[in-house]
Scaffold this active site. Structure first.
Site, PDB file in Angstrom:
ATOM      1  N   HIS A  51       0.924  -1.242  -0.225  1.00 51.44           N
ATOM      2  CA  HIS A  51      -0.108   0.178  -0.048  1.00 51.44           C
ATOM      3  C   HIS A  51       0.573   1.360   0.012  1.00 51.44           C
ATOM      4  CE1 HIS A  51       1.127  -0.052   4.286  1.00 51.44           C
ATOM      5  NE2 HIS A  51       0.678  -0.713   4.358  1.00 51.44           N
ATOM      6  N   GLY A  53       2.367   2.858   2.110  1.00 55.14           N
ATOM      7  CA  GLY A  53       3.350   2.881   3.133  1.00 55.14           C
ATOM      8  C   GLY A  53       4.046   2.501   2.447  1.00 55.14           C
ATOM      9  N   HIS A  54       4.025   1.182   2.398  1.00 56.10           N
ATOM     10  CA  HIS A  54       5.067   0.541   1.626  1.00 56.10           C
ATOM     11  C   HIS A  54       5.655   1.130   0.660  1.00 56.10           C
ATOM     12  CE1 HIS A  54       2.732  -3.247   2.740  1.00 56.10           C
ATOM     13  NE2 HIS A  54       3.855  -3.165   3.535  1.00 56.10           N
ATOM     14  N   GLN A  78       7.289 -15.261  12.443  1.00 60.74           N
ATOM     15  CA  GLN A  78       6.811 -13.872  13.286  1.00 60.74           C
ATOM     16  C   GLN A  78       5.186 -13.938  13.358  1.00 60.74           C
ATOM     17  OE1 GLN A  78       7.989 -11.084  10.237  1.00 60.74           O
ATOM     18  NE2 GLN A  78       6.805 -10.252  10.582  1.00 60.74           N
ATOM     19  N   GLN A 165       7.874   3.873  10.465  1.00 57.65           N
ATOM     20  CA  GLN A 165       7.979   4.233  12.392  1.00 57.65           C
ATOM     21  C   GLN A 165       6.411   3.682  12.254  1.00 57.65           C
ATOM     22  OE1 GLN A 165       9.349   6.167  14.045  1.00 57.65           O
ATOM     23  NE2 GLN A 165       7.264   6.191  15.675  1.00 57.65           N
ATOM     24  N   LYS A 166       5.484   2.901  11.763  1.00 63.11           N
ATOM     25  CA  LYS A 166       4.111   2.054  12.067  1.00 63.11           C
ATOM     26  C   LYS A 166       4.344   1.464  12.452  1.00 63.11           C
ATOM     27  CE  LYS A 166       0.228   0.797  10.849  1.00 63.11           C
ATOM     28  NZ  LYS A 166       0.221  -0.956  11.268  1.00 63.11           N
TER      29      LYS A 166
HETATM   30  P1  AMP Z   1       4.534  -5.136   6.527  1.00 68.43           P
HETATM   31  O1  AMP Z   1       4.625  -5.629   4.875  1.00 68.43           O
HETATM   32  O2  AMP Z   1       3.756  -5.250   7.100  1.00 68.43           O
HETATM   33  O3  AMP Z   1       5.689  -5.893   7.190  1.00 68.43           O
HETATM   34  O4  AMP Z   1       5.379  -3.698   6.538  1.00 68.43           O
HETATM   35  C1  AMP Z   1       6.948  -3.788   5.990  1.00 68.43           C
HETATM   36  C2  AMP Z   1       7.765  -2.008   6.106  1.00 68.43           C
HETATM   37  O5  AMP Z   1       6.279  -1.149   5.683  1.00 68.43           O
HETATM   38  C3  AMP Z   1       7.451  -2.577   7.190  1.00 68.43           C
HETATM   39  O6  AMP Z   1       8.182  -1.293   7.690  1.00 68.43           O
HETATM   40  C4  AMP Z   1       6.193  -1.331   7.677  1.00 68.43           C
HETATM   41  O7  AMP Z   1       6.737  -0.608   8.704  1.00 68.43           O
HETATM   42  C5  AMP Z   1       5.820  -0.150   6.784  1.00 68.43           C
HETATM   43  N1  AMP Z   1       4.922   0.331   7.197  1.00 68.43           N
HETATM   44  C6  AMP Z   1       3.841  -0.405   6.997  1.00 68.43           C
HETATM   45  N2  AMP Z   1       3.038   0.307   7.473  1.00 68.43           N
HETATM   46  C7  AMP Z   1       2.911   1.668   6.883  1.00 68.43           C
HETATM   47  C8  AMP Z   1       2.780   2.500   6.518  1.00 68.43           C
HETATM   48  N3  AMP Z   1       1.333   3.293   7.418  1.00 68.43           N
HETATM   49  N4  AMP Z   1       3.586   3.861   6.878  1.00 68.43           N
HETATM   50  C9  AMP Z   1       5.109   3.544   6.810  1.00 68.43           C
HETATM   51  N5  AMP Z   1       5.529   2.178   6.857  1.00 68.43           N
HETATM   52  C10 AMP Z   1       4.553   1.579   6.929  1.00 68.43           C
END
Ligand code: AMP
Length: 300
Positions: A51, A53-54, A78, A165-166
């Site tokens: 999304h 964020g990524h 995890q 930071q999320k």
């Molecule tokens: P995940 O796929 O959930 O393991 O997340 C991968 C990376 O994306 C991790 O470093 C998360 O902290 C980051 N991430 C997830 N959601 C957000 C967001 N809303 N804003 C910024 N980074 C994010």
């Protein structure tokens, strides 16, 4: 979009197709070749279901580095036994399109056996930090995170790795591991990306029904409440904590796990306000567990 002069001398305005590999050997080969061309390597570890964020992490890597590697791996170690490993979203075509649009050079998409060949004995444990907050509610979670992230670092050997930071506690743990194990890379933490109404983007938001989606706003609302109270001079953190929990528990479908204020470096729960603190929250919204946090700075 970028204009690419291809070897056939055809000018194309379409985004470049990322290379997709599934083995460590291929990943290393491509990274080695990029390095030979003098490019620095940026790594963005993800579990897919990408999304905005990524994408913000990918864009940061794109700005800083000559070659951007995204890993898409739903890391089984995890997830707890009762968690959502099986149903975790895996929209591969959409992930590929997002990576293409964001200008990713290489996607590493291993299967579980490539990352954890059997038998597998080693775990990485960043003690202390792994046992509180998220760690207390998800036993073994951070051991799984630290182990897979160290492996991904060793596989891709990036110059810079990007985290959100999320996942405040996760980025702290990774920073600590990197420092204490003398890993030769830099960790960069990027701000949380939110929906316009405040909900932090998460791959798990797709689980929410429309009604739960509305209730999920209680998380960001309780963080903003803590910020407003601290900035207006409230010193009684126990009172603020109680108000944060009340905001959560008064919202339908929301069952709080924790809502508190912690030190940004030690994540110790605070008893008095300080210049920098982080409000952190975790709650179940229906059957979906969500987390969020907000760094709060106060004038000295
Ligand atoms: P995940 O796929 O959930 O393991 O997340 C991968 C990376 O994306 C991790 O470093 C998360 O902290 C980051 N991430 C997830 N959601 C957000 C967001 N809303 N804003 C910024 N980074 C994010």
């Amino acid at each position: 979009m970028e204009t690419v002069l291809r070897s056939s001398s055809v000018i194309s305005s379409s985004p470049r197709e990322p290379t997709v590999v599934t083995t460590v050997a291929e990943l290393r080969e491509h990274v080695r070749s990029a390095r030979q061309q003098g490019k620095s390597i940026g790594l963005v570890p993800t579990m897919g279901a990408l999304h905005a964020g990524h994408v913000s992490l990918i864009e940061a890597a794109r700005r800083d580095c000559g070659y951007v590697v995204v890993t898409v791996f739903v890391n089984p170690t995890q997830f707890g036994p009762k968690e959502d490993l099986q149903k975790y979203p895996r929209p591969w075509e959409d992930d590929l399109a997002k990576c293409r649009d964001a200008g990713v050079d290489l996607i590493f998409r291993p299967d579980v056996a490539e990352v954890y060949p059997k038998p597998f004995f080693t775990v990485v444990d960043v003690t202390g930090i792994s046992e509180v907050l998220e760690g207390a509610h998800r036993p073994g979670h951070f051991q799984g995170v630290a182990t897979v992230v160290l492996k991904l670092f060793n596989m891709a050997q990036p110059d810079i790795a990007y985290f959100g930071q999320k996942d405040f506690q996760q980025q702290l743990l990774i920073r600590r591991m990197t420092k204490e194990l003398d890993l030769p890379l830099e960790i960069r933490t990027c701000p949380t990306i939110r929906e316009p109404d405040g909900l932090a983007l998460s791959s798990r938001n797709v689980y929410l029904s429309p009604e739960e989606r509305r209730s999920a706003l209680a998380l960001s609302r309780c963080l903003r409440h803590a910020e407003t109270r601290l900035k207006s001079g409230e010193k009684d953190l126990a009172a603020i904590r109680a108000e944060m929990k009340k905001i959560l528990s008064e919202t339908p479908h929301v069952v709080p796990d924790y809502a508190t204020l912690v030190d940004p470096e030690t994540i110790a729960e605070l008893s008095t306000p300080q210049r920098e603190q982080v409000a952190v929250v975790a709650a179940k919204v229906g059957t979906t567990r969500l987390i969020d946090n907000l760094p709060i700075s106060l004038p000295q």
